[in-house]
Design an enzyme around this catalytic site. Sequence first.
Site, PDB file in Angstrom:
ATOM      1  N   GLU A  61      -2.855   7.128   9.577  1.00  0.00           N
ATOM      2  CA  GLU A  61      -3.515   6.371   7.992  1.00  0.00           C
ATOM      3  C   GLU A  61      -4.998   6.045   8.707  1.00  0.00           C
ATOM      4  O   GLU A  61      -5.670   5.736   9.633  1.00  0.00           O
ATOM      5  CB  GLU A  61      -1.786   5.652   6.718  1.00  0.00           C
ATOM      6  CG  GLU A  61      -1.503   4.979   7.906  1.00  0.00           C
ATOM      7  CD  GLU A  61      -2.508   3.328   7.373  1.00  0.00           C
ATOM      8  OE1 GLU A  61      -2.979   3.071   6.504  1.00  0.00           O
ATOM      9  OE2 GLU A  61      -2.790   2.578   8.244  1.00  0.00           O
ATOM     10  N   MET A  62      -5.358   5.272   7.224  1.00  0.00           N
ATOM     11  CA  MET A  62      -6.639   4.772   7.598  1.00  0.00           C
ATOM     12  C   MET A  62      -6.498   3.226   6.723  1.00  0.00           C
ATOM     13  O   MET A  62      -7.462   2.636   7.235  1.00  0.00           O
ATOM     14  CB  MET A  62      -7.393   5.264   7.116  1.00  0.00           C
ATOM     15  CG  MET A  62      -7.545   6.832   7.323  1.00  0.00           C
ATOM     16  SD  MET A  62      -9.572   7.050   6.805  1.00  0.00           S
ATOM     17  CE  MET A  62     -10.976   7.195   7.988  1.00  0.00           C
ATOM     18  N   ARG A 102       0.577  -0.960  -0.111  1.00  0.00           N
ATOM     19  CA  ARG A 102      -0.191   0.195  -0.030  1.00  0.00           C
ATOM     20  C   ARG A 102       0.406   1.091  -0.118  1.00  0.00           C
ATOM     21  O   ARG A 102       2.066   1.408   0.893  1.00  0.00           O
ATOM     22  CB  ARG A 102      -0.959   0.464   1.225  1.00  0.00           C
ATOM     23  CG  ARG A 102      -1.291   1.409   1.640  1.00  0.00           C
ATOM     24  CD  ARG A 102      -1.978   0.855   2.628  1.00  0.00           C
ATOM     25  NE  ARG A 102      -2.583   2.596   3.181  1.00  0.00           N
ATOM     26  CZ  ARG A 102      -2.735   3.684   2.778  1.00  0.00           C
ATOM     27  NH1 ARG A 102      -2.968   3.917   1.365  1.00  0.00           N
ATOM     28  NH2 ARG A 102      -2.987   4.616   3.596  1.00  0.00           N
ATOM     29  N   VAL A 103       1.306   2.367  -0.771  1.00  0.00           N
ATOM     30  CA  VAL A 103       1.432   3.589  -0.701  1.00  0.00           C
ATOM     31  C   VAL A 103       0.070   4.819  -0.462  1.00  0.00           C
ATOM     32  O   VAL A 103      -0.781   4.381  -0.624  1.00  0.00           O
ATOM     33  CB  VAL A 103       1.894   4.222  -2.081  1.00  0.00           C
ATOM     34  CG1 VAL A 103       2.889   2.911  -2.296  1.00  0.00           C
ATOM     35  CG2 VAL A 103       1.208   3.788  -3.734  1.00  0.00           C
ATOM     36  N   GLY A 104       0.071   5.531  -0.045  1.00  0.00           N
ATOM     37  CA  GLY A 104      -0.590   6.927   0.529  1.00  0.00           C
ATOM     38  C   GLY A 104       0.352   8.429   1.175  1.00  0.00           C
ATOM     39  O   GLY A 104       1.165   7.831   1.670  1.00  0.00           O
ATOM     40  N   ASP A 158       0.910  15.618   6.274  1.00  0.00           N
ATOM     41  CA  ASP A 158       0.475  16.794   7.531  1.00  0.00           C
ATOM     42  C   ASP A 158       1.073  16.344   8.427  1.00  0.00           C
ATOM     43  O   ASP A 158       1.498  15.025   8.522  1.00  0.00           O
ATOM     44  CB  ASP A 158      -1.032  16.383   7.806  1.00  0.00           C
ATOM     45  CG  ASP A 158      -1.938  16.137   6.683  1.00  0.00           C
ATOM     46  OD1 ASP A 158      -2.294  17.574   6.539  1.00  0.00           O
ATOM     47  OD2 ASP A 158      -2.086  15.790   5.463  1.00  0.00           O
TER      48      ASP A 158
END
Length: 179
Positions: free
Chosen positions: A126-127, A34-36, A151
Amino acid sequence: GREISVMGTGMGIPSISLYSHELIHTFGVRNLIRVGSCGSMQEHVDLYDVVIAQGASTDSNYLSQFSIPGTWAPLSSYRLLEQAKRLADERGATSHVGNVLSSDIFYNADDQTLGKWARMGVLAVEMESAGLFANAAAAGVDALGIFTVSDHIPSGRRTTPAERETAFTTMIEIALEIG
């Protein structure tokens, strides 16, 4: 020379858990990365830094389905983590390896919550990672989360939407090189 599939997984643990389950069990995917973006909860983890998730704490109830008699900490694949950290170092990227918070809550009514996680050494919020790591562990496959800090929660500094579209390439390049 390698097949790579890139897809959106939606937002949150329920969404990524659905997609990752199908990728693993329907399509036979063995490596999921996962990237984000993420929000830094630590002073020393700054905007644009890369965070590589070693583990994922969560405020979600998703893990309860596994009926584990205690508190289980979903971890990433060390094999993928080690490669990602080496690649980040080779690129000269400022990177941090550690625990992230996969939260079900984006706008929290309790403004003290993230500070409590930060005091426990959690690097960023993150989520999705906890659901991804849990599904991968249950299936015996590898998963990793690599993030760019969008952020900086301690200072309130943020990247702009345009910066998020164009300046978050290092984490993607790292993910694409992992073998």
